[in-house]
Design a protein around this motif. Structure first.
Motif, PDB file in Angstrom:
ATOM      1  N   VAL A 197       0.851  -1.200   0.000  1.00  0.00           N
ATOM      2  CA  VAL A 197       0.000   0.000   0.000  1.00  0.00           C
ATOM      3  C   VAL A 197       0.880   1.242   0.000  1.00  0.00           C
ATOM      4  N   ARG A 198       1.877   1.253   0.847  1.00  0.00           N
ATOM      5  CA  ARG A 198       2.786   2.403   0.922  1.00  0.00           C
ATOM      6  C   ARG A 198       3.529   2.622  -0.390  1.00  0.00           C
ATOM      7  N   ILE A 199       4.082   1.543  -0.968  1.00  0.00           N
ATOM      8  CA  ILE A 199       4.881   1.663  -2.190  1.00  0.00           C
ATOM      9  C   ILE A 199       4.022   2.147  -3.353  1.00  0.00           C
ATOM     10  N   ILE A 200       2.824   1.575  -3.503  1.00  0.00           N
ATOM     11  CA  ILE A 200       1.953   1.969  -4.616  1.00  0.00           C
ATOM     12  C   ILE A 200       1.520   3.422  -4.463  1.00  0.00           C
ATOM     13  N   TRP A 201       1.166   3.826  -3.232  1.00  0.00           N
ATOM     14  CA  TRP A 201       0.772   5.216  -3.009  1.00  0.00           C
ATOM     15  C   TRP A 201       1.898   6.167  -3.447  1.00  0.00           C
ATOM     16  N   ARG A 202       3.100   5.880  -3.012  1.00  0.00           N
ATOM     17  CA  ARG A 202       4.228   6.759  -3.335  1.00  0.00           C
ATOM     18  C   ARG A 202       4.559   6.710  -4.824  1.00  0.00           C
ATOM     19  N   ASP A 203       4.447   5.543  -5.432  1.00  0.00           N
ATOM     20  CA  ASP A 203       4.796   5.419  -6.845  1.00  0.00           C
ATOM     21  C   ASP A 203       3.785   6.132  -7.738  1.00  0.00           C
ATOM     22  N   LEU A 204       2.496   5.858  -7.563  1.00  0.00           N
ATOM     23  CA  LEU A 204       1.493   6.455  -8.448  1.00  0.00           C
ATOM     24  C   LEU A 204       1.438   7.968  -8.291  1.00  0.00           C
ATOM     25  N   ASN A 205       1.763   8.465  -7.103  1.00  0.00           N
ATOM     26  CA  ASN A 205       1.739   9.913  -6.875  1.00  0.00           C
ATOM     27  C   ASN A 205       3.102  10.559  -7.114  1.00  0.00           C
ATOM     28  N   ARG A 206       4.046   9.777  -7.650  1.00  0.00           N
ATOM     29  CA  ARG A 206       5.388  10.249  -7.976  1.00  0.00           C
ATOM     30  C   ARG A 206       6.091  10.885  -6.778  1.00  0.00           C
ATOM     31  N   LEU A 207       5.783  10.358  -5.597  1.00  0.00           N
ATOM     32  CA  LEU A 207       6.547  10.720  -4.405  1.00  0.00           C
ATOM     33  C   LEU A 207       7.860   9.935  -4.358  1.00  0.00           C
ATOM     34  N   ALA A 208       7.929   8.872  -5.136  1.00  0.00           N
ATOM     35  CA  ALA A 208       9.145   8.052  -5.252  1.00  0.00           C
ATOM     36  C   ALA A 208       9.492   7.931  -6.726  1.00  0.00           C
ATOM     37  N   ASP A 209      10.773   7.986  -7.052  1.00  0.00           N
ATOM     38  CA  ASP A 209      11.171   7.742  -8.439  1.00  0.00           C
ATOM     39  C   ASP A 209      11.284   6.243  -8.684  1.00  0.00           C
ATOM     40  N   LEU A 210      11.599   5.886  -9.919  1.00  0.00           N
ATOM     41  CA  LEU A 210      11.649   4.465 -10.292  1.00  0.00           C
ATOM     42  C   LEU A 210      12.655   3.715  -9.432  1.00  0.00           C
ATOM     43  N   GLU A 211      13.841   4.305  -9.225  1.00  0.00           N
ATOM     44  CA  GLU A 211      14.884   3.605  -8.470  1.00  0.00           C
ATOM     45  C   GLU A 211      14.438   3.323  -7.034  1.00  0.00           C
ATOM     46  N   GLU A 212      13.706   4.284  -6.426  1.00  0.00           N
ATOM     47  CA  GLU A 212      13.229   4.037  -5.063  1.00  0.00           C
ATOM     48  C   GLU A 212      12.186   2.928  -5.059  1.00  0.00           C
ATOM     49  N   THR A 213      11.251   2.971  -6.013  1.00  0.00           N
ATOM     50  CA  THR A 213      10.185   1.971  -6.029  1.00  0.00           C
ATOM     51  C   THR A 213      10.751   0.565  -6.197  1.00  0.00           C
ATOM     52  N   THR A 214      11.592   0.375  -7.206  1.00  0.00           N
ATOM     53  CA  THR A 214      12.144  -0.966  -7.442  1.00  0.00           C
ATOM     54  C   THR A 214      13.090  -1.372  -6.319  1.00  0.00           C
ATOM     55  N   GLY A 215      13.840  -0.400  -5.780  1.00  0.00           N
ATOM     56  CA  GLY A 215      14.754  -0.716  -4.683  1.00  0.00           C
ATOM     57  C   GLY A 215      14.024  -1.118  -3.419  1.00  0.00           C
ATOM     58  N   THR A 216      12.922  -0.423  -3.106  1.00  0.00           N
ATOM     59  CA  THR A 216      12.166  -0.762  -1.898  1.00  0.00           C
ATOM     60  C   THR A 216      11.482  -2.118  -2.050  1.00  0.00           C
ATOM     61  N   LEU A 217      10.943  -2.383  -3.232  1.00  0.00           N
ATOM     62  CA  LEU A 217      10.338  -3.694  -3.478  1.00  0.00           C
ATOM     63  C   LEU A 217      11.360  -4.808  -3.307  1.00  0.00           C
ATOM     64  N   THR A 218      12.571  -4.554  -3.817  1.00  0.00           N
ATOM     65  CA  THR A 218      13.625  -5.560  -3.708  1.00  0.00           C
ATOM     66  C   THR A 218      14.063  -5.732  -2.260  1.00  0.00           C
ATOM     67  N   ASP A 219      14.215  -4.626  -1.532  1.00  0.00           N
ATOM     68  CA  ASP A 219      14.585  -4.714  -0.111  1.00  0.00           C
ATOM     69  C   ASP A 219      13.539  -5.506   0.675  1.00  0.00           C
ATOM     70  N   MET A 220      12.269  -5.284   0.346  1.00  0.00           N
ATOM     71  CA  MET A 220      11.210  -6.022   1.028  1.00  0.00           C
ATOM     72  C   MET A 220      11.339  -7.510   0.738  1.00  0.00           C
ATOM     73  N   ALA A 221      11.583  -7.848  -0.533  1.00  0.00           N
ATOM     74  CA  ALA A 221      11.726  -9.262  -0.892  1.00  0.00           C
ATOM     75  C   ALA A 221      12.929  -9.883  -0.183  1.00  0.00           C
ATOM     76  N   ASP A 222      14.080  -9.192  -0.238  1.00  0.00           N
ATOM     77  CA  ASP A 222      15.280  -9.695   0.448  1.00  0.00           C
ATOM     78  C   ASP A 222      14.993  -9.945   1.931  1.00  0.00           C
ATOM     79  N   THR A 223      14.356  -8.974   2.549  1.00  0.00           N
ATOM     80  CA  THR A 223      14.089  -9.057   3.987  1.00  0.00           C
ATOM     81  C   THR A 223      13.177 -10.232   4.313  1.00  0.00           C
ATOM     82  N   LEU A 224      12.075 -10.354   3.576  1.00  0.00           N
ATOM     83  CA  LEU A 224      11.103 -11.392   3.918  1.00  0.00           C
ATOM     84  C   LEU A 224      11.628 -12.786   3.579  1.00  0.00           C
TER      85      LEU A 224
END
Length: 968
Positions: A111-138
């Motif tokens: 929810v957080r990542i999509i909100w920030r991505d669709l509203n361009r509060l995060a750039d592409l590198e942040e979105t893909t990086g955060t998704l990857t960090d979440m995957a690594d962590t879990l």
């Protein structure tokens, strides 16, 4: 609030906006008074993500939590998500609770990542990086929890460390594809491979398992924790098909099994997959060892142009699938899509990554910016690709945010198109389509330039007919009459001789044993080579030389692809081999240098010494300082590649003779600087720094003096290096700061030995230079490294006249500037002392006669043959006359000692009035003519002993001058 939200939203989307707003009313209620920041972001979420609306409907408190903690409005700090997940999972007591917590974490973060991505509060590198960090962590947290549970049940899986001690083993989880490259999208599958260090068994006596069974069971548990869909959803869809042997292979493999598989059975597409591979969970240290084992499979040591061929085949398969499944509107797989940008980056990684470690990275947005420097791609092209890639990925995320579904297909319904256009910030579908199509057209154009169909697929009808005719002849065992007619038509004047060379090639065992792909590559390039060779002035000789190279690269047929893929490189090869046997011979011994033929900007534009030095430093700085073997290989490739460049410039007339020698001399000096630096670093790391005086370390107070052709700035292609090593440090002091201290003289002797070792050792790439140390004081019986004081005393008191002649051409080529200045003074003092002209003349003349007898043409052949260097009237006569004039007159004309090369020494002699201008000019011109003739002989593999009727006029003039000056 509804009316406020509708502002700026197209009217035909108002109904959707209102419906989704109703779904999240409870979530908004928990926020209380809606802040402006939330109101501004709501329209894109309500229009762009049914998934977020559904999650906020299921868990109404989530939006308030994200807002109040500030997580919705900021980028996470490094490690923050991992700490939060660890706290959430710490209290899990069973698999069910683990699964639930993992899914709740994923829901909140999505929810957080999509909100920030669709509203361009995060750039592409942040979105893909955060998704990857979440995957690594879990993945990692889940694995750690499951491993402990498995150990309780079956015991610890054990293996042995380097000392033979039993140690517990951990799983290594490799993330492939977008996960490995930190480029996960909003609804990515995750591609995983499970590995473990070695076979063994667990240490539980009553319920022990083999390590493979333990890690297989653990892997299944991990997949279930991530992939199973429960009432709370799923974490990640897990794909294991990239493991060795795919879906039929074992779920977890030992390192040995992994290495054996990729070495023996690894396919090309698996190389591309491994480019992005990364340890995402488990034992990171063991994972690094695994990658060390697999790296040779991924990155070839040689330039590997077969990558183009393989990527082209993969792209063709994708294109067929796109057409078959009507996926032309797929932003990933369709023309100009994400995959084409990825292929461009991967192509150069796989082609050059083995040689240029900067390209051994995973992230596309790091690879593309390197391409202008690494491969010469225009920066504008890179900028366009990056801009297009970001827009395509943003579009992909907008498609996946809608329903948390793995899709890259553009919508075909009007509402879907309107939603996507709105989320992407465009006025309508037409505006969005126009912008997207513009990016895709640019990507397609650049993709076609980089990974264009091989020329044979685009060739003219004439070229096609030539290839077809050749294949028929080859398949018919090269029957004489039709094969000779074919070769005659191509321009061969002696087709029978050329045909025999081709038959010899076909009969070679290496050719017969080639696998099918190698046979196909050979057959693709041979007709093109024959056509180019037939157009030369000496086709039979050129064919012989070109086939030397073909035979050398048969086992590495990727080089054949390089020639097939680069018509310009093929033409350059034929042209240069036609002009020079030396060039062909060098390439056959170092086929990796074929890469140098691709770019004429570097091939025919040799750098100056400063640029050479900068280029070599950039190469060496990327290699670990303690990896001497790799440093030596890098030095050899650097030297061989620049030798090839200067030869190309020489052959084509782009460089005159004097500039060729300058370039070759600069090259040697730059290499010597690097070798001295490496040797000094190695020695001081082990033994400490020698002391110039008590408490004053050397810096390094060591010089390398070049004699002969190196000193005279006249190096040729096969020249060895005449060197003398000199230091200026107190012989009674010791080194300080090392693991083991040495006396200064011992240190410098070992330093000299180390330099000779680095220069002269034969490696797979040959040697740097052959070193001759016989000109040092007392020759082979003297010390390898002498002090400057001892050198001066020897030269003043014990040196022979011929040693002073050699000193005329000596100069410092590397090392301490302070000691170099001191050496120059010693040289000037020794050479500038007053001498008896007649006694000097006699000694020089006697030495010259001795050399003629020992090294020149024998009396029985005199007149029938001429040794360009040693016979009467040859090069050494000129050199000895120059040296005599310098030694006889330097006490009155110290300017004679300024230069060490014969041409400028002759200029100084002329300026001093010691020779008439016309005589000095003629000596210079004949000397240059001799050297140019010797160059041509070397390049054609011809001896410098020629027939007696050659160069006769030059020989007579030099003999006359010798008689006038030295025998009068």
């Amino acid at each position: 609030m509804l009316e406020r939200l509708k502002a700026g939203v197209p009217a035909h989307l108002h109904g959707l906006l209102e419906a989704n707003l109703q779904r999240i009313e409870a979530a908004l209620a928990q926020v209380g008074e809606i802040p402006e920041s939330l109101l501004e972001g709501l329209p894109r979420i309500l229009i762009g993500s049914d998934y977020v609306c559904e999650q906020l409907q299921r868990q109404p408190e989530l939006l308030a939590q994200l807002h109040e903690t500030g997580d919705l409005w900021r980028r996470y700090a490094p490690g923050e998500l991992r700490d939060r997940a660890a706290a959430a999972l710490a209290g899990c007591e069973n698999d069910t609770e683990l699964h639930r917590q993992l899914r709740l974490i994923r829901r909140r973060e999505m929810v957080r990542i999509i909100w920030r991505d669709l509203n361009r509060l995060a750039d592409l590198e942040e979105t893909t990086g955060t998704l990857t960090d979440m995957a690594d962590t879990l993945i990692d947290q889940s694995l750690a929890w499951l491993h402990q549970q498995a150990v309780k049940r079956w015991g610890r899986p054990m293996g042995r460390d380097a000392s033979g001690e039993l140690v517990e083993q951990q799983m290594v989880v490799l993330g492939m594809g977008k996960l490995g490259a930190h480029e996960l999208n909003l609804s990515s599958d995750i591609d995983l491979i499970f590995a473990f260090p070695e076979n063994g068994e667990t240490d539980k006596p009553d319920k022990n398992l083999s390590n493979q069974e333990f890690f297989t069971r653990l892997g299944k548990k991990l997949i279930q924790s991530l992939d199973n869909t429960t009432a709370d959803g799923f974490v990640f869809r897990v794909d294991m098909r990239l493991r060795p042997f795919g879906s039929v292979g074992p779920l977890a493999c030992s390192f040995d099994a992994m290495e054996t598989y990729y070495q023996d059975q690894g396919r090309e597409w698996e190389r591309y997959a491994m480019v992005k591979a990364r340890v995402v969970a488990g034992d990171q240290a063991q994972g690094a060892i695994l990658f060390g084992l697999l790296r040779p499979f991924v990155y070839r040591k040689y330039i590997d142009f077969s990558a183009f061929e393989s990527l082209r085949e993969m792209k063709a398969l994708i294109n067929r699938e796109v057409k078959l499944k009507n996926r032309d509107q797929n932003v990933k797989l369709g023309a100009g899509g994400i995959r084409e940008v990825e292929f461009i980056a991967q192509a150069f990684q796989l082609i050059r990554g083995g040689r240029d470690k900067r390209l051994q990275q995973r992230e596309l947005n790091r690879i593309l910016p390197l391409l202008p420097e690494c491969v010469g791609m225009p920066k504008q092209v890179v900028d366009e690709l990056l801009e297009a890639y970001r827009y395509l990925r943003d579009t992909e995320h907008a498609l996946q945010a809608l329903a948390d579904r793995q899709t890259q297909e553009l919508p075909r319904d009007e509402q879907g198109q309107a939603r996507l256009a709105f989320v992407m910030g465009e006025l309508d579908w037409a505006a969005f389509s126009e912008r997207l199509d513009g990016y895709r057209r640019r990507v397609s154009a650049h993709f076609a330039e980089v990974i264009a169909p091989a020329e044979s697929e685009q060739a003219s009808e004439e070229t096609d007919r030539n290839a077809d005719h050749w294949h028929a002849l080859w398949d018919a065992e090269l029957e004489s009459e039709p094969a000779e007619n074919y070769l005659r038509q191509l321009g061969f004047s002696e087709p029978a001789a050329a045909l025999q060379q081709l038959r010899n090639l076909k009969q070679q065992r290496t050719v017969k044993m080639l696998q099918q792909v190698g046979q196909e590559r050979l057959q693709a390039v041979l007709p093109k080579l024959l056509q180019a060779v037939g157009a030369t002035d000496n086709p039979e000789l050129t064919l012989e030389r070109v086939l030397l190279l073909i035979q050398a690269v048969l086992r590495r047929s990727a080089y054949l692809v390089l020639l097939n893929e680069n018509p310009g490189a093929l033409q350059q090869l034929v042209r240069l081999c036609s002009a020079s046997f030396w060039f062909a011979d060098q390439l056959s011994h170092h086929p990796g240098l074929l890469d140098e033929l691709i770019d004429p900007r570097t091939l025919f534009a040799p750098p100056d010494k400063a640029k050479l030095n900068d280029e070599l430093r950039q190469v060496l700085v990327r290699i670990p300082e303690d990896d001497t073997e790799q440093l030596m290989e890098a030095l050899r490739y650097f030297k061989h590649s620049h030798m090839l460049r200067v030869a190309a410039s020489d052959i084509t007339g782009a460089l005159p003779l004097m500039k060729v020698s300058d370039y070759l001399t600069w090259l040697a000096e730059v290499v010597l600087d690097a070798v001295l630096e490496i040797a000094w670093r190695d020695m001081t790391a082990k033994y400490g720094v020698p002391q110039k005086s008590p408490g004053e370390p050397c810096d390094p107070d060591f010089i390398i003096v070049g004699y002969g052709k190196l000193g005279g700035i006249e190096l040729s292609y096969g020249s060895d290096l005449d060197l003398v090593f000199i230091n200026e440090a107190d012989a009674n002091l010791m080194t300080q700061g090392g693991k083991r201290e040495l006396a200064n003289p011992v240190f410098f002797t070992r330093l000299g030995q180390r330099i000779i070792h680095i220069l002269g050792t034969l490696t797979p790439s040959g040697q740097l230079y052959e070193v001759d140390m016989r000109l040092r004081p007392s020759g082979n019986s003297g010390l390898l490294v002498t002090s400057l004081r001892a050198f001066e005393q020897y030269q003043q008191n014990d040196a022979w006249t011929w040693e002073h002649q050699a000193l005329v051409r000596a100069r410092v080529v590397s090392g301490s500037e302070r000691v170099a200045q001191a050496f120059d003074k010693v040289r000037a003092d020794v050479l500038g002392r007053q001498r008896d002209p007649e006694a000097l003349k006699t000694e020089v003349r006697e030495m010259r006669e001795k050399m003629r007898q020992q090294l020149g043409t024998s009396a029985s052949r005199e007149g029938q043959e001429f040794n360009l260097k040693q016979d009467r009237g040859g090069i050494v006569d000129i050199e000895f006359m120059v040296q005599y004039l310098v030694l006889a007159n330097a006490h009155e004309h110290p300017e004679l000692l300024r230069w060490s090369d014969n041409i400028r020494m002759l200029e100084s002699i002329e300026e001093a009035g010691l020779l008439p201008p016309e005589q000095a000019e003629e000596l210079r011109e004949i000397y240059k003519a001799y050297r140019a003739f010797g160059h041509r002989q070397t390049m054609q593999n011809q001896p410098t002993v020629v027939s007696g009727d050659q160069l006769g006029e030059y020989r007579e003039r030099i003999s006359d001058y010798w008689a006038q000056l030295m025998e009068s």
